[in-house]
Design an enzyme around this catalytic site. Structure first.
Site, PDB file in Angstrom:
ATOM      1  N   ARG A 256      11.197  -6.199   3.842  1.00 23.23           N
ATOM      2  CA  ARG A 256      12.088  -5.327   4.175  1.00 23.23           C
ATOM      3  C   ARG A 256      12.389  -4.765   6.037  1.00 23.23           C
ATOM      4  O   ARG A 256      13.068  -3.427   6.109  1.00 23.23           O
ATOM      5  CB  ARG A 256       9.624  -4.220   5.081  1.00 23.23           C
ATOM      6  CG  ARG A 256       9.977  -2.726   5.337  1.00 23.23           C
ATOM      7  CD  ARG A 256       8.466  -2.125   5.095  1.00 23.23           C
ATOM      8  NE  ARG A 256       7.347  -3.124   5.980  1.00 23.23           N
ATOM      9  CZ  ARG A 256       6.364  -3.162   6.150  1.00 23.23           C
ATOM     10  NH1 ARG A 256       5.694  -2.508   5.119  1.00 23.23           N
ATOM     11  NH2 ARG A 256       5.906  -3.266   6.878  1.00 23.23           N
TER      12      ARG A 256
ATOM     13  N   ARG B 182      -9.459   0.075   8.956  1.00 23.17           N
ATOM     14  CA  ARG B 182      -9.031  -1.176   9.415  1.00 23.17           C
ATOM     15  C   ARG B 182     -10.463  -2.050  10.480  1.00 23.17           C
ATOM     16  O   ARG B 182     -10.001  -2.912   9.816  1.00 23.17           O
ATOM     17  CB  ARG B 182      -7.805  -1.347   9.846  1.00 23.17           C
ATOM     18  CG  ARG B 182      -6.312  -1.344   8.886  1.00 23.17           C
ATOM     19  CD  ARG B 182      -5.158  -1.117   9.707  1.00 23.17           C
ATOM     20  NE  ARG B 182      -3.629  -1.741   9.103  1.00 23.17           N
ATOM     21  CZ  ARG B 182      -3.302  -1.214   8.183  1.00 23.17           C
ATOM     22  NH1 ARG B 182      -3.407   0.058   8.558  1.00 23.17           N
ATOM     23  NH2 ARG B 182      -2.183  -2.102   7.897  1.00 23.17           N
TER      24      ARG B 182
ATOM     25  N   ARG C 156      12.055  -1.684  11.221  1.00 20.08           N
ATOM     26  CA  ARG C 156      10.689  -1.445  11.863  1.00 20.08           C
ATOM     27  C   ARG C 156      10.060  -2.711  13.368  1.00 20.08           C
ATOM     28  O   ARG C 156      10.498  -3.595  12.769  1.00 20.08           O
ATOM     29  CB  ARG C 156       9.464  -1.470  11.018  1.00 20.08           C
ATOM     30  CG  ARG C 156       8.587  -0.102  10.695  1.00 20.08           C
ATOM     31  CD  ARG C 156       7.794   0.304   9.648  1.00 20.08           C
ATOM     32  NE  ARG C 156       6.699  -0.730  10.419  1.00 20.08           N
ATOM     33  CZ  ARG C 156       5.325  -0.047   9.167  1.00 20.08           C
ATOM     34  NH1 ARG C 156       5.607  -0.143   8.318  1.00 20.08           N
ATOM     35  NH2 ARG C 156       4.414  -1.489   9.471  1.00 20.08           N
TER      36      ARG C 156
ATOM     37  N   ARG D 295      -0.259  -9.833  13.352  1.00 18.12           N
ATOM     38  CA  ARG D 295      -0.704  -9.306  12.495  1.00 18.12           C
ATOM     39  C   ARG D 295      -1.277  -9.221  11.301  1.00 18.12           C
ATOM     40  O   ARG D 295      -2.114  -9.038  10.928  1.00 18.12           O
ATOM     41  CB  ARG D 295       0.667  -8.152  11.770  1.00 18.12           C
ATOM     42  CG  ARG D 295       1.126  -7.180  12.534  1.00 18.12           C
ATOM     43  CD  ARG D 295       2.464  -6.734  11.465  1.00 18.12           C
ATOM     44  NE  ARG D 295       2.244  -5.954  10.805  1.00 18.12           N
ATOM     45  CZ  ARG D 295       3.636  -5.358  10.401  1.00 18.12           C
ATOM     46  NH1 ARG D 295       3.778  -5.508  10.398  1.00 18.12           N
ATOM     47  NH2 ARG D 295       3.092  -3.969   9.032  1.00 18.12           N
TER      48      ARG D 295
ATOM     49  N   LYS E  57       0.825  -1.104   0.049  1.00 16.26           N
ATOM     50  CA  LYS E  57       0.016   0.022  -0.084  1.00 16.26           C
ATOM     51  C   LYS E  57       0.961   1.128   0.143  1.00 16.26           C
ATOM     52  O   LYS E  57       1.039   1.888  -0.956  1.00 16.26           O
ATOM     53  CB  LYS E  57      -0.942  -0.204   1.292  1.00 16.26           C
ATOM     54  CG  LYS E  57      -1.631  -1.297   1.074  1.00 16.26           C
ATOM     55  CD  LYS E  57      -2.865  -1.073   2.237  1.00 16.26           C
ATOM     56  CE  LYS E  57      -1.736  -1.456   3.826  1.00 16.26           C
ATOM     57  NZ  LYS E  57      -1.647  -2.802   4.001  1.00 16.26           N
TER      58      LYS E  57
END
Ligand code: B4P
Length: 190
Positions: free
Chosen positions: A128, A89, A134, A146, A14
């Site tokens: 990532r 969400r 992160r 998640r 996204k």
């Protein structure tokens, strides 16, 4: 005003695709994930509360993100519309958004959904993690949470927007360029 929602599971791309979309269509990009990470970086009270939830793979409370969205709507000028990335969400957030917009006689224009299977979510997020570091990308347990949170709380939005005739889905499994081309051709058809 146009109100586009960029939808998809965590790591679907996204944020990656939003950058190109806002430039091409003169949209204001609102990423609730990015806004929350800014609060965390500032060390604000909100950021501290959000960090614990995000690092555990949970969603932050609906009221928190709804407030962020409403503020940005009120303070943004000179754009053709908004690209909501990672919001709504939950069904409650979608209902709050509908209410916010209807107060100004506006409505969601369209939902652009980038879909990838769960195994690809893991691969992308792990990749990532090696680049951005992160905290919510770091552990397998957080990624599993998640994915579970997405299926339990976010995926029901597919039905919510399908029922309104606003849901459009793109295959997100190709390269960044292929997915971008799919999104642009979809946007041209709206
Ligand atoms: P977000 O910031 O929205 O994070 P995300 O879903 O993981 O990322 P995205 O789909 O944007 O992936 P990206 O383009 O980076 O949310 C973080 C957290 O904040 C949430 O877990 C939640 O706790 C909280 N939160 C946010 N919004 C909320 C809300 N509304 N309510 C409550 N809580 C909220 O892509 C991922 C990786 O894949 C990148 O490394 C990218 O380079 C790569 N990639 C992308 N497309 C690719 C492709 N086509 N091929 C190969 N790699 C690709």
């Amino acid at each position: 005003m146009k109100y586009f929602i960029l939808f998809g599971p965590p790591g679907a791309g996204k944020g990656t695709q939003a950058a190109a979309m806002v430039e091409k269509y003169n949209l204001r990009h609102i990423s609730t994930g990015a806004l929350l990470r800014e609060e965390i970086a500032k060390g604000s009270e909100l950021g501290l509360k959000a960090k614990a939830l995000i690092d555990d793979g949970q969603l932050v409370p609906d009221e928190v993100v709804e407030g962020m969205i409403e503020n940005t709507f009120k303070t943004t000028k000179g754009v053709s519309g908004f690209l909501l990335d990672g919001f709504p969400r939950t069904i409650a957030q979608a209902e709050a958004l509908d209410k916010m917009l209807s107060q100004n006689s506006e409505e969601v224009t369209s939902v652009v959904s980038i879909m990838i299977p769960d195994e690809m979510i893991r691969e992308r997020i792990k990749h990532r993690a090696s680049i951005e570091g992160r905290a919510d990308d770091a552990s397998d347990e957080t990624i599993t949470n998640r994915i579970a949170t997405y299926h339990a709380k976010t995926e029901p939005l597919v039905g919510y927007y399908r029922q309104q005739g606003k849901y459009r889905e793109i295959d997100g499994t190709g390269s960044i360029e292929e997915v971008r081309a799919g999104i642009f051709s979809l946007m041209e058809s709206l």
